[in-house]
Design a protein around this motif. Sequence first.
Motif, PDB file in Angstrom:
ATOM      1  N   THR A 251     -68.164  67.384  22.560  1.00 34.72           N
ATOM      2  CA  THR A 251     -68.734  68.667  22.953  1.00 34.72           C
ATOM      3  C   THR A 251     -69.379  69.357  21.756  1.00 34.72           C
ATOM      4  O   THR A 251     -69.075  69.049  20.593  1.00 34.72           O
ATOM      5  N   VAL A 252     -70.242  70.302  22.078  1.00 33.55           N
ATOM      6  CA  VAL A 252     -70.887  71.094  21.021  1.00 33.55           C
ATOM      7  C   VAL A 252     -69.832  71.857  20.226  1.00 33.55           C
ATOM      8  O   VAL A 252     -69.896  71.936  18.985  1.00 33.55           O
ATOM      9  N   GLU A 253     -68.860  72.419  20.915  1.00 36.16           N
ATOM     10  CA  GLU A 253     -67.821  73.191  20.244  1.00 36.16           C
ATOM     11  C   GLU A 253     -67.043  72.332  19.254  1.00 36.16           C
ATOM     12  O   GLU A 253     -66.662  72.806  18.166  1.00 36.16           O
ATOM     13  N   GLN A 254     -66.826  71.089  19.602  1.00 35.56           N
ATOM     14  CA  GLN A 254     -66.118  70.194  18.687  1.00 35.56           C
ATOM     15  C   GLN A 254     -66.963  69.899  17.447  1.00 35.56           C
ATOM     16  O   GLN A 254     -66.440  69.814  16.336  1.00 35.56           O
ATOM     17  N   VAL A 255     -68.260  69.742  17.615  1.00 37.48           N
ATOM     18  CA  VAL A 255     -69.144  69.553  16.457  1.00 37.48           C
ATOM     19  C   VAL A 255     -69.124  70.798  15.579  1.00 37.48           C
ATOM     20  O   VAL A 255     -69.070  70.706  14.338  1.00 37.48           O
ATOM     21  N   GLN A 256     -69.160  71.963  16.197  1.00 36.94           N
ATOM     22  CA  GLN A 256     -69.082  73.203  15.419  1.00 36.94           C
ATOM     23  C   GLN A 256     -67.782  73.275  14.623  1.00 36.94           C
ATOM     24  O   GLN A 256     -67.776  73.696  13.455  1.00 36.94           O
ATOM     25  N   HIS A 257     -66.690  72.861  15.237  1.00 41.60           N
ATOM     26  CA  HIS A 257     -65.408  72.861  14.531  1.00 41.60           C
ATOM     27  C   HIS A 257     -65.449  71.934  13.317  1.00 41.60           C
ATOM     28  O   HIS A 257     -64.947  72.281  12.238  1.00 41.60           O
ATOM     29  N   VAL A 258     -66.057  70.769  13.481  1.00 37.59           N
ATOM     30  CA  VAL A 258     -66.164  69.836  12.363  1.00 37.59           C
ATOM     31  C   VAL A 258     -66.937  70.463  11.213  1.00 37.59           C
ATOM     32  O   VAL A 258     -66.527  70.393  10.046  1.00 37.59           O
ATOM     33  N   MET A 259     -68.054  71.100  11.531  1.00 39.74           N
ATOM     34  CA  MET A 259     -68.893  71.667  10.470  1.00 39.74           C
ATOM     35  C   MET A 259     -68.229  72.884   9.813  1.00 39.74           C
ATOM     36  O   MET A 259     -68.354  73.078   8.593  1.00 39.74           O
ATOM     37  N   ARG A 260     -67.520  73.685  10.585  1.00 44.34           N
ATOM     38  CA  ARG A 260     -66.798  74.813   9.980  1.00 44.34           C
ATOM     39  C   ARG A 260     -65.699  74.318   9.052  1.00 44.34           C
ATOM     40  O   ARG A 260     -65.475  74.875   7.972  1.00 44.34           O
ATOM     41  N   THR A 261     -65.013  73.246   9.470  1.00 43.94           N
ATOM     42  CA  THR A 261     -63.974  72.661   8.624  1.00 43.94           C
ATOM     43  C   THR A 261     -64.583  72.088   7.348  1.00 43.94           C
ATOM     44  O   THR A 261     -64.057  72.300   6.241  1.00 43.94           O
ATOM     45  N   ALA A 262     -65.683  71.375   7.500  1.00 46.01           N
ATOM     46  CA  ALA A 262     -66.344  70.783   6.332  1.00 46.01           C
ATOM     47  C   ALA A 262     -66.801  71.857   5.355  1.00 46.01           C
ATOM     48  O   ALA A 262     -66.652  71.714   4.133  1.00 46.01           O
ATOM     49  N   THR A 263     -67.333  72.948   5.878  1.00 46.47           N
ATOM     50  CA  THR A 263     -67.794  74.035   5.010  1.00 46.47           C
ATOM     51  C   THR A 263     -66.622  74.693   4.293  1.00 46.47           C
ATOM     52  O   THR A 263     -66.688  74.974   3.091  1.00 46.47           O
ATOM     53  N   ALA A 264     -65.534  74.929   5.031  1.00 39.27           N
ATOM     54  CA  ALA A 264     -64.378  75.583   4.430  1.00 39.27           C
ATOM     55  C   ALA A 264     -63.783  74.748   3.295  1.00 39.27           C
ATOM     56  O   ALA A 264     -63.360  75.285   2.265  1.00 39.27           O
ATOM     57  N   LEU A 265     -63.790  73.423   3.464  1.00 40.91           N
ATOM     58  CA  LEU A 265     -63.165  72.543   2.476  1.00 40.91           C
ATOM     59  C   LEU A 265     -64.174  71.893   1.529  1.00 40.91           C
ATOM     60  O   LEU A 265     -63.789  71.113   0.658  1.00 40.91           O
ATOM     61  N   ARG A 266     -65.474  72.203   1.750  1.00 38.51           N
ATOM     62  CA  ARG A 266     -66.553  71.650   0.916  1.00 38.51           C
ATOM     63  C   ARG A 266     -66.569  70.122   0.957  1.00 38.51           C
ATOM     64  O   ARG A 266     -66.678  69.437  -0.052  1.00 38.51           O
TER      65      ARG A 266
END
Length: 455
Positions: A48-63
């Motif tokens: 889902t789109v929401e799951q992709v958004q979660h991945v990118m937010r996690t990646a950004t938070a942890l660099r």
Amino acid sequence: MTDLVERLRTGLPAEAVVTDQDVTASYARDMASFCTAGAPAVVVLPRTVEQVQHVMRTATALRVPVVPQGARTGLSGAANASDGCIVLSLVKMDRILEIDTVNRIAVVEPGVVNAVLSRAVAEKGLYYPPDPSSWEQCTIGGNIGTGSGGLCCVKYGVTAEYVLGLDVVLADGRLLRTGRRTAKGVAGYDLTRLFVGSEGSLGIVVKAVLALKPTPPRQLALGAEFPSTAAACDAICAIMEAGHVPSLLELMDRTTIHAVNEMANMGLPESTEALLLAAFDTADPAADLAAVGELCAAAGATTVVPAEDAAESELLLQARRLSLPAMERITGTTMIDDVAVPRSKLIAMLDGVAAIAARYDLVIGVCAHAGDGNTHPVVCFDAGDPDATRRARESFDEIMALGLELGGTITGEHGVGVLKKDWLARELGPVGVELQRGVKQVFDPLGLLNPGKLF
């Protein structure tokens, strides 16, 4: 690593987060040779789109860097993993959301396979033209990422001309909608076209609005044999100069013809130096083929064989589709170049490649989308032989240099990825590189999206 996986699992199903190293290693690279690949920390397969958004937010938070992937059929290393990255595979987002026969559009997720979409719209009397040679495996998201083409480009154009709008998850997890569903629209900068060919370096495409065409008549094809590549190129120029609009115009050199015969026993004429395949999907394709046949004969063709029906046409075109797998059988490893030149420079390109093959003592066959000047020199070499590997790499670079010298481009449809990023800088020049890096900075200020590609 533990923190990364735990955070990802808070917004993803357990089966969508893969950490087994044997499995993640299988996602490390696409089909390109000579391209480095790292070891991903984790592979995620959102639906889902929401799951992709979660991945990118996690990646950004942890660099943590993120490498988007489709079916990994690419030939430039654009989908190759970097060490410690999140591989974001979009193959599970594979729904055709809508086929609108009035507005002639399809709305799809990025994991839809090209051939699946083509067959689905055909059932509605519509046609999605872009047809990469890997169309039975490659995905629409990957096609958009690389700006891919195919055999039909001479008449119908490339992927970029069919992408009307996109939903894109940005590096920080925000959702951007670009473009439109209408036949035309010029509101603001064309961000849709910016994402096409960006190789996942600006955002993650999660939905696409694609233009469709009415289904054309069944095409008929002809094959024309030539005693020299120069004669075949003369015919190509004559066909295009006369105003013909073939649905396909493909060239195979003698090396490629021999390889296809060895693989499939197709009985192609190995004594010929070049085989030209032309096809038309017009109201009267037989008349168009007859006119093109006359031009081929005038240019020096020794034999012109028009197909009488769709079955004969398909048999002729099958030879072209087998070109790349046939060349791979020669030594087991190939480098497939993707240099496009002006049609008037095709003979200089083919002669130059032949000279490079002789100089480096390598087998290099050329098949080409001759109608748009996009050549695919295929360098065959033994990957277990260090000297052969060196010569293959050097010949590949010389072929790209030749393409630029002839006023062409280093890639017509395969993309830049890892393989050609040094050459991209040569083609664009310092000002072009500076501005493109500036665009990348706006969309991905932390440099997390597909690092090490393009620049």
